[in-house]
Motif scaffolding. Structure first.
Motif, PDB file in Angstrom:
ATOM      1  N   ALA A   1       0.834  -1.208   0.000  1.00  0.00           N
ATOM      2  CA  ALA A   1       0.000   0.000   0.000  1.00  0.00           C
ATOM      3  C   ALA A   1       0.868   1.258   0.000  1.00  0.00           C
ATOM      4  N   ALA A   2       1.959   1.233   0.784  1.00  0.00           N
ATOM      5  CA  ALA A   2       2.802   2.420   0.922  1.00  0.00           C
ATOM      6  C   ALA A   2       3.721   2.632  -0.278  1.00  0.00           C
ATOM      7  N   LEU A   3       4.349   1.560  -0.762  1.00  0.00           N
ATOM      8  CA  LEU A   3       5.395   1.708  -1.775  1.00  0.00           C
ATOM      9  C   LEU A   3       4.890   1.554  -3.209  1.00  0.00           C
ATOM     10  N   VAL A   4       3.741   0.895  -3.373  1.00  0.00           N
ATOM     11  CA  VAL A   4       3.188   0.712  -4.720  1.00  0.00           C
ATOM     12  C   VAL A   4       1.963   1.599  -4.919  1.00  0.00           C
ATOM     13  N   GLY A   5       1.068   1.573  -3.938  1.00  0.00           N
ATOM     14  CA  GLY A   5      -0.144   2.380  -4.031  1.00  0.00           C
ATOM     15  C   GLY A   5      -1.317   1.599  -4.595  1.00  0.00           C
ATOM     16  N   GLY A   6      -2.498   1.841  -4.032  1.00  0.00           N
ATOM     17  CA  GLY A   6      -3.689   1.105  -4.447  1.00  0.00           C
ATOM     18  C   GLY A   6      -4.022   1.269  -5.911  1.00  0.00           C
ATOM     19  N   GLU A   7      -3.783   2.461  -6.445  1.00  0.00           N
ATOM     20  CA  GLU A   7      -4.123   2.701  -7.857  1.00  0.00           C
ATOM     21  C   GLU A   7      -3.266   1.844  -8.785  1.00  0.00           C
ATOM     22  N   ALA A   8      -1.958   1.784  -8.505  1.00  0.00           N
ATOM     23  CA  ALA A   8      -1.066   0.972  -9.342  1.00  0.00           C
ATOM     24  C   ALA A   8      -1.393  -0.514  -9.230  1.00  0.00           C
ATOM     25  N   ILE A   9      -1.798  -0.932  -8.038  1.00  0.00           N
ATOM     26  CA  ILE A   9      -2.139  -2.348  -7.827  1.00  0.00           C
ATOM     27  C   ILE A   9      -3.394  -2.719  -8.615  1.00  0.00           C
ATOM     28  N   THR A  10      -4.450  -1.905  -8.474  1.00  0.00           N
ATOM     29  CA  THR A  10      -5.703  -2.237  -9.159  1.00  0.00           C
ATOM     30  C   THR A  10      -5.604  -2.052 -10.670  1.00  0.00           C
ATOM     31  N   THR A  11      -4.686  -1.177 -11.129  1.00  0.00           N
ATOM     32  CA  THR A  11      -4.467  -1.042 -12.573  1.00  0.00           C
ATOM     33  C   THR A  11      -3.925  -2.337 -13.147  1.00  0.00           C
ATOM     34  N   GLN A  12      -3.020  -2.973 -12.401  1.00  0.00           N
ATOM     35  CA  GLN A  12      -2.440  -4.243 -12.853  1.00  0.00           C
ATOM     36  C   GLN A  12      -3.425  -5.395 -12.695  1.00  0.00           C
ATOM     37  N   ASP A  13      -4.111  -5.443 -11.536  1.00  0.00           N
ATOM     38  CA  ASP A  13      -5.073  -6.517 -11.268  1.00  0.00           C
ATOM     39  C   ASP A  13      -6.157  -5.962 -10.349  1.00  0.00           C
ATOM     40  N   ALA A  14      -7.386  -5.928 -10.851  1.00  0.00           N
ATOM     41  CA  ALA A  14      -8.470  -5.257 -10.129  1.00  0.00           C
ATOM     42  C   ALA A  14      -8.707  -5.851  -8.747  1.00  0.00           C
ATOM     43  N   ALA A  15      -8.472  -7.155  -8.576  1.00  0.00           N
ATOM     44  CA  ALA A  15      -8.725  -7.811  -7.290  1.00  0.00           C
ATOM     45  C   ALA A  15      -7.546  -7.685  -6.332  1.00  0.00           C
ATOM     46  N   GLY A  16      -6.437  -7.111  -6.779  1.00  0.00           N
ATOM     47  CA  GLY A  16      -5.283  -6.922  -5.900  1.00  0.00           C
ATOM     48  C   GLY A  16      -4.366  -8.122  -5.784  1.00  0.00           C
ATOM     49  N   ASN A  17      -4.532  -9.120  -6.646  1.00  0.00           N
ATOM     50  CA  ASN A  17      -3.765 -10.356  -6.503  1.00  0.00           C
ATOM     51  C   ASN A  17      -2.276 -10.216  -6.817  1.00  0.00           C
ATOM     52  N   THR A  18      -1.858  -9.086  -7.401  1.00  0.00           N
ATOM     53  CA  THR A  18      -0.441  -8.919  -7.750  1.00  0.00           C
ATOM     54  C   THR A  18       0.279  -7.933  -6.821  1.00  0.00           C
ATOM     55  N   ALA A  19      -0.318  -7.604  -5.678  1.00  0.00           N
ATOM     56  CA  ALA A  19       0.293  -6.625  -4.770  1.00  0.00           C
ATOM     57  C   ALA A  19       1.674  -7.067  -4.300  1.00  0.00           C
ATOM     58  N   ALA A  20       1.828  -8.328  -3.889  1.00  0.00           N
ATOM     59  CA  ALA A  20       3.126  -8.807  -3.372  1.00  0.00           C
ATOM     60  C   ALA A  20       4.218  -8.770  -4.450  1.00  0.00           C
ATOM     61  N   PRO A  21       3.981  -9.286  -5.666  1.00  0.00           N
ATOM     62  CA  PRO A  21       5.016  -9.159  -6.701  1.00  0.00           C
ATOM     63  C   PRO A  21       5.333  -7.708  -7.062  1.00  0.00           C
ATOM     64  N   GLN A  22       4.314  -6.840  -7.068  1.00  0.00           N
ATOM     65  CA  GLN A  22       4.581  -5.432  -7.355  1.00  0.00           C
ATOM     66  C   GLN A  22       5.419  -4.794  -6.242  1.00  0.00           C
ATOM     67  N   LEU A  23       5.177  -5.225  -4.997  1.00  0.00           N
ATOM     68  CA  LEU A  23       6.010  -4.755  -3.892  1.00  0.00           C
ATOM     69  C   LEU A  23       7.457  -5.220  -4.087  1.00  0.00           C
ATOM     70  N   ALA A  24       7.633  -6.451  -4.549  1.00  0.00           N
ATOM     71  CA  ALA A  24       8.986  -6.957  -4.814  1.00  0.00           C
ATOM     72  C   ALA A  24       9.693  -6.072  -5.844  1.00  0.00           C
ATOM     73  N   GLN A  25       8.957  -5.662  -6.875  1.00  0.00           N
ATOM     74  CA  GLN A  25       9.524  -4.726  -7.863  1.00  0.00           C
ATOM     75  C   GLN A  25       9.985  -3.437  -7.186  1.00  0.00           C
ATOM     76  N   ALA A  26       9.119  -2.872  -6.354  1.00  0.00           N
ATOM     77  CA  ALA A  26       9.437  -1.605  -5.688  1.00  0.00           C
ATOM     78  C   ALA A  26      10.679  -1.747  -4.813  1.00  0.00           C
ATOM     79  N   LEU A  27      10.761  -2.854  -4.066  1.00  0.00           N
ATOM     80  CA  LEU A  27      11.911  -3.076  -3.180  1.00  0.00           C
ATOM     81  C   LEU A  27      13.190  -3.275  -3.997  1.00  0.00           C
TER      82      LEU A  27
END
Length: 565
Positions: free
Chosen positions: A336-362
Motif C-alpha cells: 500500500a505504501a510503496l506501490v499504491g492502491g491505484e497501481a495495484i488495481t491497474t495491474q489486477d483489479a482484485a489486488g492479486n499482484t500486490a506482493a510481486p509489485q512490492l517486490a519490484q518496488a523493493l
C-alpha cells in the motif's frame, strides 16, 4: 530514495516491464523450480510401490517434515497473493483473513488431528464410514471432497493467471509470444493444471509432500526477505510504515480502522448495514471452522507414523503459518505504501499482484533501477508459482484419492479392487479433476484469491465438519445422519454461493453481465454451517439405525490409536 521516488520508479518500471531481462529472469527461475520439483517427483515415483505409498507416502514422514508440508499445503496463493492484496487495498479489514486462517488451526489441533490419524487410513471417509454403511457414506464424502477441492483449486489457478501478465510484462498494448494478457492468463492456467496433474500421477503423496516442503522453505524465505526490506526502508519504524500506507491508499485513517470492506455502515440503509455485518460474521465463522474440514489438509495427518507425530506436525504448522501471517502485515501495508492502491488495481483489479509489485518496488529501492526490480520480481514470481504448484498438487491428490479409494474401490467395486487398480483410477481421476478446474478457473479471474479460498472454507465447514465431529463424538450418529449432514451442508453452501453476488449481479462477479442473485451475503457460512449440523441431527433422529459397539470401537481407536493402520 524517497517514497515518491520509489512509487515513480515502480510506475516507470511497470511501463518497461516487458523488457527482455525481466522476462528472461522470471522464466529461467520458474523453469529451474519446475525442473527441480519434477526431479523430486520422478525420484518419489520410484519409491511409490503400494497404495499406502501413493496415498500416504508410506506413513514415513516425521512431525517436522509433515508440519512443513502442511505449511506448504496451507499457505496457498490466497495467503501470499490474496491476503497481501486485501491488506494493500483494504488495510485493517484485509488482515482478518490472516487471523481467521491461523485461529482455524486451533480447531484442527484440538478436535481433529490426532483422532483422525488414529481412526482412518487414506481419506476423510475412512472415519465417517467406520461405523456406518459404506456405500452411501463414501459416495457422499467423495462428492464433498471433490466439490471443496475444486473451489480451492479455482483460487490457485486464478492466482496463477493474475501473476502472468505482471511477470512477463504483458500490458494491454503489448504481447508475449503473440499472446495478449487475457490469452496469456488462460495459457498459464492450463500450464499450471498440466504440471499439477504430473506431480500427482507420477509422484503420489511422496512427490507431492517433498514439493510442498521445498515450497514452504522458499515461501518463508521470500516473505522474510521482503518483510526485512520493507521494515529497513522505514528504519524499522512501524508507525511510519502505517502512516505512509494510509496516506498513499487515498483513504486516510479509515485505512487503519475496521469497516473499509467488511461490516460497512451505510447511512440511511439499515438493511444493507445489517447484511454487511452478517457478511463479516459469516466470513469469520467460515475461516475459523473451515480448516478442520479441508480434505487436502485432513489427508496429511495420515502421512505420519503415530498420533504423537500428528500432534507435533500441527504444532510445527501453527508456528510456521503464524510467522508467515505476521509477514503478511508488512507485505500488505508495504505494498500500500510503496506501490499504491491505484497501481495495484491497474495491474489486477482484485489486488492479486500486490506482493510481486512490492517486490519490484523493493528491487528498485535497494538494488538499483530496472535490473534490481526485475531480479526481485523474478525471485518472488518463482516463489509465487512454487506456492501455487505445491497447493494444487495437494488438492488434486486429495480429490483423486477420494474418487479412487472411496467411490471406485469401496462403492463401485465393493472393496474388491486391487491396490494396483485403485492407484490407476486415482491417476485417471487426477486428469479429470485437473481438466474441470482449468475450465472453471478461466471464468473466475475477476475474484480475489483469498476471497475464493474463504468460499472453499465455507463449503468444507458446511459439508464435512459436521459429519466428522458427529462421527467422532456422538454415539447416536448413523448412516442417515452422515448422508444428510454432508449433502445438506454441501448443497446449502453451493446453492447460496450460486445465488450470491459472487456469481452474478455485481461488477466483480464471475458473470458480471448476468443477474440471478437473491442471497445478499458473499459468504454463506453463517447459514450453511448450522444447516449442515441441523441436517445431520435430523437425519440421525429419523433413522432407527444404531451401532453402539462400533461407536465404542471407534472411540477407543481414536483416543488410543489401537488398531489404526
Amino acid at each position: 530514495m524517497t517514497l515518491d521516488g520509489v512509487v515513480d520508479g515502480v510506475r516507470n518500471l511497470a511501463a518497461e516491464a516487458g523488457n527482455s531481462t525481466a522476462r528472461t529472469l522470471t522464466i529461467t527461475l520458474f523453469l529451474v523450480f519446475v525442473a527441480v520439483t519434477l526431479g523430486i517427483t520422478l525420484w518419489a515415483s520410484r519409491q511409490t510401490k503400494t497404495a499406502t505409498d501413493f496415498y500416504a507416502g508410506g506413513r514415513s514422514f516425521s512431525g517436522f517434515q509433515n508440519g512443513m508440508a502442511i505449511g506448504g499445503d496451507y499457505m496457498s496463493a490466497a495467503s501470499f497473493l490474496g491476503i497481501a492484496g486485501m491488506i494493500a487495498l483494504y488495510g485493517y479489514d484485509g488482515f482478518l483473513y490472516s487471523i481467521g486462517f491461523l485461529v482455524a488451526w486451533l480447531v484442527a489441533l484440538l478436535l481433529v488431528a490426532e483422532l483422525l490419524r488414529n481412526s482412518g487410513r487414506y481419506t476423510m471417509a475412512d472415519v465417517l464410514a467406520f461405523r456406518m454403511r459404506q456405500r452411501p457414506v463414501r459416495t457422499a464424502a467423495a462428492v464433498s471432497t471433490i466439490t471443496v477441492s475444486i473451489f480451492y483449486l479455482l483460487a490457485q489457478m486464478v492466482g496463477a493467471g493474475a501473476l502472468v501478465a505482471l511477470l512477463l510484462g504483458i500490458r494491454p498494448d503489448t504481447t508475449f509470444l503473440g499472446m495478449d494478457a487475457d490469452t496469456a492468463k488462460v495459457a498459464t492456467i492450463i500450464l499450471v493444471g498440466a504440471l499439477m496433474i504430473i506431480y500427482v500421477t507420477v509422484g503420489g503423496m511422496k512427490g507431492t509432500t517433498y514439493v510442498q516442503i521445498v515450497k514452504a522453505f522458499l515461501l518463508m524465505g521470500g516473505a522474510l526477505i521482503m518483510t526485512v526490506l520493507v521494515l529497513a526502508h522505514y528504519k524499522f519504524n512501524l508507525s511510519a510504515l502505517l502512516g505512509d500506507a494510509a496516506a498513499t491508499s487515498g483513504k486516510g485513517n479509515a485505512f487503519l480502522e475496521p469497516g473499509l470492506r467488511y461490516g460497512v455502515e451505510v447511512a440511511g440503509n439499515a438493511t444493507q448495514t445489517f447484511y454487511n455485518k452478517m457478511d463479516l460474521l459469516s466470513l469469520g465463522i467460515a475461516l475459523v471452522l473451515g480448516t478442520a474440514g479441508l480434505p487436502h489438509i485432513l489427508i496429511r495427518f495420515y502421512t505420519v507414523p503415530t498420533a504423537k507425530a500428528a500432534r507435533k506436525s500441527v504444532l510445527w504448522a501453527i508456528g510456521i503459518i503464524g510467522t508467515f501471517y505476521l509477514f503478511t502485515l508488512a507485505l500488505g501495508f508495504g505494498a500500500a505504501a510503496l506501490v499504491g492502491g491505484e497501481a495495484i488495481t491497474t495491474q489486477d483489479a482484485a489486488g492479486n499482484t500486490a506482493a510481486p509489485q512490492l517486490a519490484q518496488a523493493l528491487g528498485v529501492d535497494f538494488f538499483g533501477g530496472e535490473l534490481g526490480g526485475a531480479a526481485m520480481l523474478a525471485v518472488i514470481a518463482a516463489v509465487a508459482f512454487a506456492t501455487i504448484l505445491a497447493v494444487v498438487a495437494g488438492l488434486t491428490l486429495a480429490s483423486s484419492s477420494s474418487l479412487a479409494h472411496d467411490f471406485y474401490a469401496n462403492v463401485l467395486k465393493r472393496g474388491e479392487a486391487s491396490e494396483r487398480q485403485e492407484v490407476r483410477v486415482a491417476r485417471i481421476s487426477a486428469f479429470v479433476i485437473g481438466a474441470v478446474s482449468i475450465v472453471l478457473s478461466i471464468f473466475a479471474q475477476n475474484l480475489n484469491v483469498a476471497f475464493l479460498v474463504a468460499l472453499a472454507f465455507a463449503v468444507a465447514a458446511s459439508g464435512n465438519l459436521p459429519a466428522i465431529l458427529y462421527s467422532l463424538f456422538w454415539k447416536r450418529f448413523n448412516t442417515s445422519g452422515a448422508v444428510w449432514s454432508i449433502y445438506g451442508g454441501l448443497l446449502a453452501a453451493v446453492v447460496l454461493v450460486f445465488f450470491s453476488p459472487v456469481v452474478s449481479g455485481a461488477p466483480s462477479s464471475m458473470f458480471p453481465d448476468a443477474d440471478w442473485q437473491w442471497f445478499p451475503l458473499s459468504n454463506p457460512g453463517i447459514i450453511s454451517i448450522p444447516l449442515g449440523f441441523l441436517a445431520g441431527w435430523i437425519g440421525t433422529v429419523i433413522s432407527k439405525e444404531r451401532d453402539e459397539d462400533k461407536y465404542a470401537e471407534l472411540e477407543v481407536r481414536s483416543l488410543t490409536g489401537h488398531g489404526a493402520h
